[in-house]
Design a protein around this motif. Structure first.
Motif, mmCIF file in Angstrom:
data_model
loop_
_atom_site.group_PDB
_atom_site.id
_atom_site.type_symbol
_atom_site.label_atom_id
_atom_site.label_comp_id
_atom_site.label_asym_id
_atom_site.label_seq_id
_atom_site.Cartn_x
_atom_site.Cartn_y
_atom_site.Cartn_z
ATOM 1 N N ALA A 97 0.862 -1.179 0.000
ATOM 2 C CA ALA A 97 0.000 0.000 0.000
ATOM 3 C C ALA A 97 0.900 1.232 0.000
ATOM 4 O O ALA A 97 1.887 1.286 0.741
ATOM 5 N N SER A 98 0.577 2.218 -0.836
ATOM 6 C CA SER A 98 1.350 3.461 -0.854
ATOM 7 C C SER A 98 1.174 4.191 0.477
ATOM 8 O O SER A 98 0.098 4.148 1.078
ATOM 9 N N GLY A 99 2.219 4.883 0.904
ATOM 10 C CA GLY A 99 2.115 5.682 2.124
ATOM 11 C C GLY A 99 1.692 7.115 1.821
ATOM 12 O O GLY A 99 1.441 7.894 2.733
ATOM 13 N N THR A 100 1.657 7.485 0.539
ATOM 14 C CA THR A 100 1.340 8.872 0.204
ATOM 15 C C THR A 100 0.104 9.003 -0.668
ATOM 16 O O THR A 100 -0.392 10.101 -0.880
ATOM 17 N N GLU A 101 -0.391 7.905 -1.222
ATOM 18 C CA GLU A 101 -1.562 7.967 -2.102
ATOM 19 C C GLU A 101 -2.545 6.871 -1.722
ATOM 20 O O GLU A 101 -2.154 5.865 -1.127
ATOM 21 N N CYS A 115 -2.465 1.010 -4.144
ATOM 22 C CA CYS A 115 -1.346 0.081 -3.929
ATOM 23 C C CYS A 115 -0.367 0.255 -5.082
ATOM 24 O O CYS A 115 -0.738 0.736 -6.150
ATOM 25 N N ARG A 116 0.879 -0.130 -4.836
ATOM 26 C CA ARG A 116 1.862 -0.105 -5.917
ATOM 27 C C ARG A 116 2.364 -1.522 -6.143
ATOM 28 O O ARG A 116 2.631 -2.249 -5.174
ATOM 29 N N VAL A 117 2.498 -1.871 -7.419
ATOM 30 C CA VAL A 117 3.046 -3.178 -7.781
ATOM 31 C C VAL A 117 4.328 -2.923 -8.555
ATOM 32 O O VAL A 117 4.351 -2.103 -9.472
HETATM 33 C C1 LIG Z 1 7.720 3.963 -5.265
HETATM 34 C C2 LIG Z 1 7.991 5.353 -4.817
HETATM 35 O O1 LIG Z 1 8.681 6.103 -5.528
HETATM 36 N N1 LIG Z 1 7.485 5.731 -3.646
HETATM 37 C C3 LIG Z 1 7.677 7.088 -3.114
HETATM 38 C C4 LIG Z 1 6.399 7.580 -2.472
HETATM 39 O O2 LIG Z 1 6.041 6.709 -1.421
HETATM 40 P P1 LIG Z 1 4.789 5.712 -1.448
HETATM 41 O O3 LIG Z 1 4.673 5.232 -0.033
HETATM 42 O O4 LIG Z 1 5.172 4.629 -2.411
HETATM 43 O O5 LIG Z 1 3.599 6.469 -1.942
HETATM 44 O O6 LIG Z 1 6.612 8.879 -1.952
HETATM 45 C C5 LIG Z 1 7.599 8.940 -0.909
HETATM 46 C C6 LIG Z 1 7.663 10.362 -0.385
HETATM 47 O O7 LIG Z 1 8.089 11.259 -1.362
HETATM 48 C C7 LIG Z 1 8.941 8.457 -1.445
HETATM 49 O O8 LIG Z 1 9.846 8.433 -0.389
HETATM 50 C C8 LIG Z 1 8.777 7.068 -2.076
HETATM 51 O O9 LIG Z 1 9.964 6.661 -2.689
#
Ligand SMILES: CC(=O)N[C@H]1[C@@H](OP(=O)(O)O)O[C@H](CO)[C@@H](O)[C@@H]1O
Ligand SMILES: [Mg+2]
Length: 547
Positions: A510-514, A517-519
């Motif tokens: 699961a993405s932490g910012t959106e 999910c990311r695959v």
């Molecule tokens: C795959 C990817 O690039 N994920 C990014 C993105 O996080 P996610 O949790 O994947 O949404 O945003 C983060 C904050 O900028 C960064 O640290 C990370 O590398």
């Protein structure tokens, strides 16, 4: 008598209300603090100010930083995050306190929770407190920093508004403020001090080596543009031949911020920004909107676009610094390690472990995790594939570079270059300008073009897919996010899919910012990587809908 901030906080909080969310939803201090549409952020920024004041009082009145930025997000967004005294990200344990304050339903509840926190954490509200802050070029930043200042006034906190800054500059200033006048002084407490430190270290690290040709720097129409132009004035004429062409540096039209340009565009679209028109053969790099990410690339006249991302910068730095440590005669004294996330291309991990013979540790996504692990080495190199990262030197390593008696001119040379790199590379956080100078130094020392750099290894074809699911919270990971522990059965299906392909690897989280999910998938050929990613995406879709 304890000072009573309550009435002042109450009155000020009414001027900066929180926008209520739908039932069951709440604001969360995420990977990059609070980040969302700017119209939702005024009350949040006010409350972050309250927490920053508490944090300063908790940490013996050291200065705490607050940065107002939404990095590579569109211009309508903004964000706010807290910086700890040594310029690091806010300690993770405190994120929940930020989340708690921001989600208080009323001003009265906010004051109550503020006092409860002070009590629970044994914070003396009479102690002095200091907060310093900066913001990127987004117009909404003005209103947000004034809400922040209101919180600092209400809590009798001393503050310094450093105005427009890149995120790494604010991190630098926090550390410089807290180490001023001590043996650990990080530099002068001013923006000029940052430029002087970098320019001086750059000249020392270059050692009269020649840089080949012009470097075109796309600044995402963000704060990096004016700051890079300012920095260039500090490079002494005739000492180094850094020829930089700054492009996409229009900060007067907020709507063009990160629009079809910048490091995130280059990484996700895997192509050069359309403006200015890409020139075959030209050496280029892109910063993101707050200048903490970096991507290099060029258009090969024969093979087309070629990108050198965070994994490449990481392996370049590890290889160069590893060689220097050996030349300096410190191979047995200094432990070098590389930290990556699961998104690092498998070919880079193989190159670092098998060719450079350095240990690689994989952490969960988010630079705070990488930074923390990198600190366990004497020299810790960490980069996310998206170009955010740095190289950390331990105090012991820095002392060794300065104090070891060289046994030969070559040793002396290596020790001097290492010491210069220790000053050139931002020790607080990933810094696109500082990282760019590091890459320029390394390419000049090796007399390498971007093509030479790219030849060190071949990336495995890979694909990153964003998958919308009903409920991303169903997905729990283990093993530094490389495996799913929940929902039950999903990982087994991913394993079965991966087995069908050669040299393949895939994971989902699961993405932490959106809200998605990311695959990620990689395999021996492009079509196999694509096919595997699609297959795993379907698995995630199915489990994410609860079927
Ligand atoms: C795959 C990817 O690039 N994920 C990014 C993105 O996080 P996610 O949790 O994947 O949404 O945003 C983060 C904050 O900028 C960064 O640290 C990370 O590398
Ligand atoms: Mg950024």
């Amino acid at each position: 008598m304890a000072p009573n901030h309550d009435d002042k906080i109450l009155a000020a909080s009414k001027r900066h209300p929180i926008v209520p969310l739908e039932k069951g939803q709440f604001y969360k201090y995420g990977t990059a603090g609070f980040r969302m549409r700017a119209s939702l952020l005024e009350g949040i920024t006010f409350r972050v100010g309250l927490l920053a004041a508490l944090r300063s009082r908790k940490l013996n009145s050291q200065a705490i930083g607050v940065m107002v930025t939404a990095s590579h997000n569109p211009a309508a967004d903004n964000g706010v995050k807290i910086v700890d005294p040594m310029g690091e990200m806010l300690e993770q344990d405190w994120e929940k306190y930020a989340t708690g304050l921001v989600n208080c339903q009323s001003d009265e509840e906010l004051v109550k929770q503020y006092n409860e926190l002070a009590h629970q954490l044994k914070i003396d509200l009479k102690a002095p407190a200091k907060v310093i802050y900066g913001r990127d070029t987004r117009p909404s930043g003005h209103k947000l920093v004034s809400a922040l200042a209101d919180a600092l006034e209400a809590t009798d906190t001393e503050y310094v508004d450093h105005k427009l800054l890149t995120t790494p500059q604010l991190h630098y200033l926090v550390r410089a403020t807290n180490t001023e006048g001590t043996p650990l002084s990080y530099g002068k407490v001013s923006e000029a001090g940052y430029y002087e430190k970098l320019a001086h270290a750059f000249v020392r690290a270059m050692k009269n080596k020649k840089i080949d040709g012009t470097l075109t720097v796309d600044c995402a129409n963000g704060i990096g543009g004016p700051k890079l132009s300012e920095f260039l004035k500090y490079i002494p004429k005739g000492k180094v031949n850094l020829d930089v062409k700054v492009v996409n540096d229009d900060v007067l039209r907020p709507e063009v911020l990160n629009l079809d340009c910048g490091a995130d565009f280059v990484k996700t679209k895997q192509r050069a920004p359309p403006i200015p028109k890409p020139q075959p053969g030209a050496r280029c790099c892109s910063l993101d909107g707050d200048a903490d990410r970096l991507m290099y690339y060029w258009i090969d006249p024969e093979r087309g676009f070629f990108m050198l991302d965070g994994d490449r910068i990481s392996s370049l730095a590890a290889s160069f610094i590893g060689d220097l440590v050996e030349s300096a005669g410190l191979k047995h004294d200094i432990r070098i390690g590389v930290v990556q996330t699961a998104y690092a291309n498998g070919a880079s991990t193989n190159y670092i472990t098998q060719h450079l013979k350095l240990p690689v540790i994989c952490t969960p996504t988010g630079v705070k995790h990488l930074h923390h692990v990198a600190q366990s080495f004497d020299i810790g190199v960490y980069f996310e594939a998206n170009g955010h990262g740095t190289v950390l030197f331990s105090p012991d390593a820095l002392t060794a570079f300065k104090e070891k008696q060289p046994q030969s001119p070559a040793q002396k040379d290596a020790l001097e270059t290492l010491a210069a790199l220790g000053d050139l590379i931002n020790q607080t956080v990933g810094d696109a300008i500082s990282d760019m100078l590091m890459v320029e130094v390394i390419l000049a020392h090796k007399a390498w073009s971007l093509r030479d750099w790219a030849m060190t290894y071949s990336d495995l074809p890979n694909r990153l897919v964003r998958v919308e699911v009903g409920n991303k919270d169903l997905f729990h990971t283990t093993d530094a996010e490389r495996r799913l522990s929940h929902p039950e059965g999903a990982q087994q299906e991913i394993d079965d899919a991966v087995k069908k392909y050669k040299d393949a690897r895939s994971f989902a989280r699961a993405s932490g910012t959106e809200n998605a999910c990311r695959v990620y998938a990689e395999a021996a050929t492009r079509s196999e990587a694509n096919e595997l990613a699609e297959r795993v995406a379907r698995i995630i879709e199915r489990y994410g809908s609860g079927q």
